[in-house]
Each structure stands twice: as C-alpha cells, then as structure tokens.
Design an enzyme around this catalytic site. Structure first.
Site, PDB file in Angstrom:
ATOM      1  N   ARG A 102       0.840  -1.212   0.000  1.00 49.02           N
ATOM      2  CA  ARG A 102       0.000   0.000   0.000  1.00 49.02           C
ATOM      3  C   ARG A 102       0.876   1.265   0.000  1.00 49.02           C
ATOM      4  O   ARG A 102       0.572   2.231  -0.703  1.00 49.02           O
ATOM      5  CB  ARG A 102      -0.928  -0.003   1.223  1.00 49.02           C
ATOM      6  N   ASN A 156     -10.649  -3.743  -1.087  1.00 50.83           N
ATOM      7  CA  ASN A 156     -10.508  -2.593  -1.983  1.00 50.83           C
ATOM      8  C   ASN A 156      -9.648  -2.880  -3.200  1.00 50.83           C
ATOM      9  O   ASN A 156      -8.791  -3.749  -3.127  1.00 50.83           O
ATOM     10  CB  ASN A 156      -9.882  -1.429  -1.203  1.00 50.83           C
ATOM     11  N   CYS A 177     -19.029  -0.996   1.438  1.00 49.45           N
ATOM     12  CA  CYS A 177     -18.095   0.038   1.864  1.00 49.45           C
ATOM     13  C   CYS A 177     -18.697   0.734   3.079  1.00 49.45           C
ATOM     14  O   CYS A 177     -19.922   0.764   3.232  1.00 49.45           O
ATOM     15  CB  CYS A 177     -17.916   1.024   0.717  1.00 49.45           C
ATOM     16  N   HIS A 207     -16.389   4.854  -3.644  1.00 50.43           N
ATOM     17  CA  HIS A 207     -15.517   6.001  -3.392  1.00 50.43           C
ATOM     18  C   HIS A 207     -15.711   7.117  -4.429  1.00 50.43           C
ATOM     19  O   HIS A 207     -14.820   7.930  -4.648  1.00 50.43           O
ATOM     20  CB  HIS A 207     -14.034   5.568  -3.280  1.00 50.43           C
ATOM     21  N   TYR A 260     -14.376  11.091  -0.545  1.00 51.97           N
ATOM     22  CA  TYR A 260     -13.358  10.774  -1.563  1.00 51.97           C
ATOM     23  C   TYR A 260     -13.430  11.686  -2.789  1.00 51.97           C
ATOM     24  O   TYR A 260     -12.479  11.755  -3.575  1.00 51.97           O
ATOM     25  CB  TYR A 260     -13.484   9.321  -2.033  1.00 51.97           C
TER      26      TYR A 260
END
Ligand code: G6P
Length: 451
Positions: A102, A156, A177, A207, A260
C-alpha cells in the site's frame, strides 16, 4: 395458520483476511446482532505471512465472545478451503502485499505528480492488479465448496473487485463500503437527528458516491445539508484530509459528494497535502503501520475483551454496521434499503448494464436490487462515465495481464490522464509488484519491463 421457515438456524461465517486489525469490529457486530442472526461459527482465514496476527485476533475474538456469554465457536486457520466448505456468509477484507505494498501504491504516483491513494487513481489501480487474481481464485473455491454462500466483499478497490467477481465468476456477491453509512451518521450529527430519521438516495461508484437527495422524515433537506457541508460541518473519514468545500460549488453540484470526491474536485489541494504529509509524518500507509503496531500490542493483552478505542483512528468507521446489517437483510429477508455495490442493470442508464455501481438498493433473501436513478446532471454523468471507463479497463488489465489495457486504464483515469505519466507509473507499478502480478509476467510485459 402456522408459518414454516426454511431458514437455517446455524450460520457459518468465514472472514478471509481474518488477521486484519479490523476484525474485532466484525466480531462486535456479530455479538450485537445475535438475536436476529444465529451465527454459531466464525472462521478466520489468513495466509502464512499473517499467521501471528491471525492467532492474536483469534484469541481476542474468543475473549470478546466469552464476555458476551454467547455460544459462538471461533476458529483460526490457514486452510482456506476447509473454512469455506459449507459456509453461509463469506466476508473478504484482505490486502495482498500488506501495508508495504500500500505504501508503494501511495508513493509511486506522487513521484510523477499525481494523487497517491490506495483506492482511487493509480494507487487503487495497482491494488486492483494485485487483488483481482487472488479474489478470483478464492471464488473458484467458493463455487466448488459453498456455491450457495453470499460473499460480502470489502476488499478494496471494492467496486472494481466486485465487478471482476460478477464478470468472471458465478459467486453470489455484494460489494460493501463504510462510506455510505458514515455519510448518514455525519449528516445525522449535523442535523441533530438520529440516522434512522434520514433517508439517503445514493448512487455513483465506490468512493465516488453522491447522495443525490437526503430526506428527514419525508422532507427534502438536500440543500440544507449542502449548506452545512459548505460551512465546514464535519464530513470526512479519518483517512482523508478534510479540505474545506467551496459552498457555491456544492450548491451548483446539487448533490452531496462523498469524502473521496475531494481527490477529484480538489485535486491540487489534496495532492499538495499528500506530498507534504509524505515528507513529514509519512503516507497514510506509513501512519497506519504505526497505529497497527500499537493496536496489536493492545490486542495481545489477555485482559482485553472488547474492541479498543484506538481502532477508531482507522478509516473503517461503521464497517461492522455496514456488513452485519447486510447479513441481517439477506438472512431475514428484510427488504430494507442499504447502499451496496451491485450490477447496474439499467439503474444508471449512462453506464453499461454489467458495470458495478454503488447505490441504494433493496436487500432481501434474493439479493440486492438497485433503485432506478435515471439521468444525472452532465457534471455527474461526465465524471462517472469516465471513471467507469477506467474501471472497466482496469478489470480487464488485471484479469488478463494486459499491458495495453492497463495503459489505457490509467490514461482514462481523471487523476492521471497524461500518457507519459501513465506509462511511467504503469511500468513502475509492474516492476515494484513483480511478486504479486503473475498474470503479467508470463506475457509481453515481461520483455518490456526490467525487473
Ligand atoms: C475508508 C474506506 C475504506 C478504507 C479505509 C482505510 O474507510 O472507506 O475502504 O479501507 O478508509 O482506512 P485506513 O485507516 O487504513 O487508512
């Protein structure tokens, strides 16, 4: 007349990525809903690299169950197939490559002057490339060993991953989510009402979700909410910098953007903040590594038998509500409206039928049926169709290891766009993630990209 029920009275739940620091959230949700959900078996699955964390979580989950006095068996295992066999609900919440991968997803795009975020933009693309082959492999096990199970996917980028599952497997899946439920909670706070008094009409992509209308006991309060968000009311998640919104922009948009959306509508400010954070306290992944280490120290404490407060520092607030409310609606055929990731099937006419959208949907034992939304304003249609084009290409790139589709995906992504940046970022993503991208390395790209 006596009613007969065919509902199972013994539910087996499997959590793939069971060693995640978020798992105590789910355990708490299971405990809180024991009256409506007869869950008696919880299997926590992880990979060998996550073994230590898995057993720490198992022990904590057992203490939480013991404290509740309920009869729920918790079992940790590295044997995914054994856990999946005969499961009723399978929740997926894993991270291929862990937080180190990540951190790369966040840093590589920043080098080229574009947003580095784990789910949107180029970072989310890299995560999709690593994740989709693994989840499709898990789906093969589910097709064979638990074909009737519902898979609730939190992994995700949830929209993209759910689209890949629905296109390339026969597993019954719904993507989830915590953003929609968090939006509802934050609106309730700003309106000083309970979340139950509110109804949100939500539609978009994961998102990239707008609340197109908000109702308070039948009264349309959309404009008031937009005003309050524009005035600076709390409307973000722990993992997203709360860049203030321009009030005039919000009123002309006419729909409430999710936290987001800041990456898309306030790109320069968000990029500047990300760069500054990366140089000072580290990218979000690097910050989360520290919180994770502290969390696992707490989790090891044999006196701890509840979810600790520190977990609230993570971005996944209300994550157990989102997932367990969905299990409740599916199992008890509630026909309630929840916001989920499902196949479009005409709900948003501007998008293909087989695209996965995130939207308000009716949930019953038959699954999730999206509400029909009709057309949106050109501003919303423009963004959503462009991001969906990126997502469709990214799914194809991830499934087939297709370099050209990957390049086109990044070029279509509004957070990248420039072809030179797209190519440089793609090449670096493929190189850095060599160990996780077997679908690419047996193909053309193996010649193109030095390792
Ligand atoms: C939000 C998102 C999740 C994401 C999480 C990350 O809640 O909706 O999809 O996983 O943030 O939070 P973290 O604490 O890991 O940055």
């Amino acid at each position: 007349m006596t009613q007969t029920t065919s509902k199972k009275q013994h539910l087996k739940v499997v959590i793939i990525g069971g060693g995640s620091s978020y798992t105590p959230e789910l355990i708490e949700g299971i405990i809180n809903r024991h009256q409506q959900l007869p869950i008696n078996e919880v299997h926590l699955v992880d990979v060998t690299a996550g073994r230590d964390k898995l057993y720490i979580i198992e022990a904590l989950a057992k203490r939480m169950i013991e404290r509740s006095g309920l009869n729920i068996e918790v079992k940790a295992t590295l044997n995914r197939r054994e856990a999946i066999e005969g499961a009723d609900f399978i929740m997926t919440q894993f991270r291929v490559g862990g937080l180190y991968a990540r951190a790369n997803d966040e840093k590589i795009p920043l080098k080229y002057g574009v947003i580095g975020q784990e789910t949107t933009g180029a970072g989310g693309f890299a995560k999709a490339l690593r994740t989709i082959p693994v989840i499709l492999d898990i789906c093969k096990d589910i097709e064979e060993l638990a074909p009737d199970a519902w898979m609730l996917n939190f992994t995700n980028p949830a929209g993209l991953v759910t689209e890949a599952i629905l296109k390339y497997s026969s597993v019954k899946t719904i993507g989830l989510c915590n953003v929609p439920v968090s939006m509802q909670m934050m609106i309730a706070e700003m309106m000083a009402c309970t979340p139950e008094q509110l109804s949100l009409e939500c539609a978009g992509l994961n998102h990239l979700l707008w609340a197109h209308k908000v109702w308070l006991e039948g009264k349309d309060i959309t404009s008031t909410v937009l005003e309050k968000v524009g005035d600076g009311a709390n409307f973000s998640m722990k993992n997203i910098f709360e860049e203030p919104w321009n009030p005039d922009f919000l009123q002309s948009l006419g729909a409430i953007p999710c936290p987001y959306h800041r990456y898309f509508y306030q790109t320069d400010a968000m990029l500047a903040e990300e760069k500054q954070a990366a140089e000072s306290e580290g990218t979000r992944a690097e910050q989360v590594m520290k919180t994770e280490a502290e969390l696992f120290e707490l989790y090891k404490d044999v006196q701890l038998d509840e979810k600790p407060k520190l977990l609230e520092e993570r971005g996944g607030a209300y994550y157990s509500d989102a997932s367990l409310n969905l299990v409740d609606a599916l199992y008890n055929n509630l026909n309630t409206i929840n916001v989920v990731n499902v196949r479009n099937n005409g709900a948003i006419p501007a998008l293909p039928n087989d695209a996965v959208i995130e939207c308000s949907a009716v949930i019953g034992s038959w699954g999730a049926k999206p509400l029909a939304f009709g057309s949106f304003s050109p501003a919303i249609t423009g963004l959503i169709t462009q991001v969906k084009a990126y997502e469709q290409l990214a799914v194809e790139a991830a499934v087939h290891g297709d370099y050209d589709k990957g390049l086109m995906a990044l070029t279509c992504n509004p957070l990248v766009q420039d072809i030179n940046k797209a190519k440089n970022i793609l090449d670096e993503i493929l190189k850095v993630n060599y160990d996780y991208l077997p679908q690419f390395y047996s193909k053309k790209v193996a010649q193109d990209v030095p390792t």
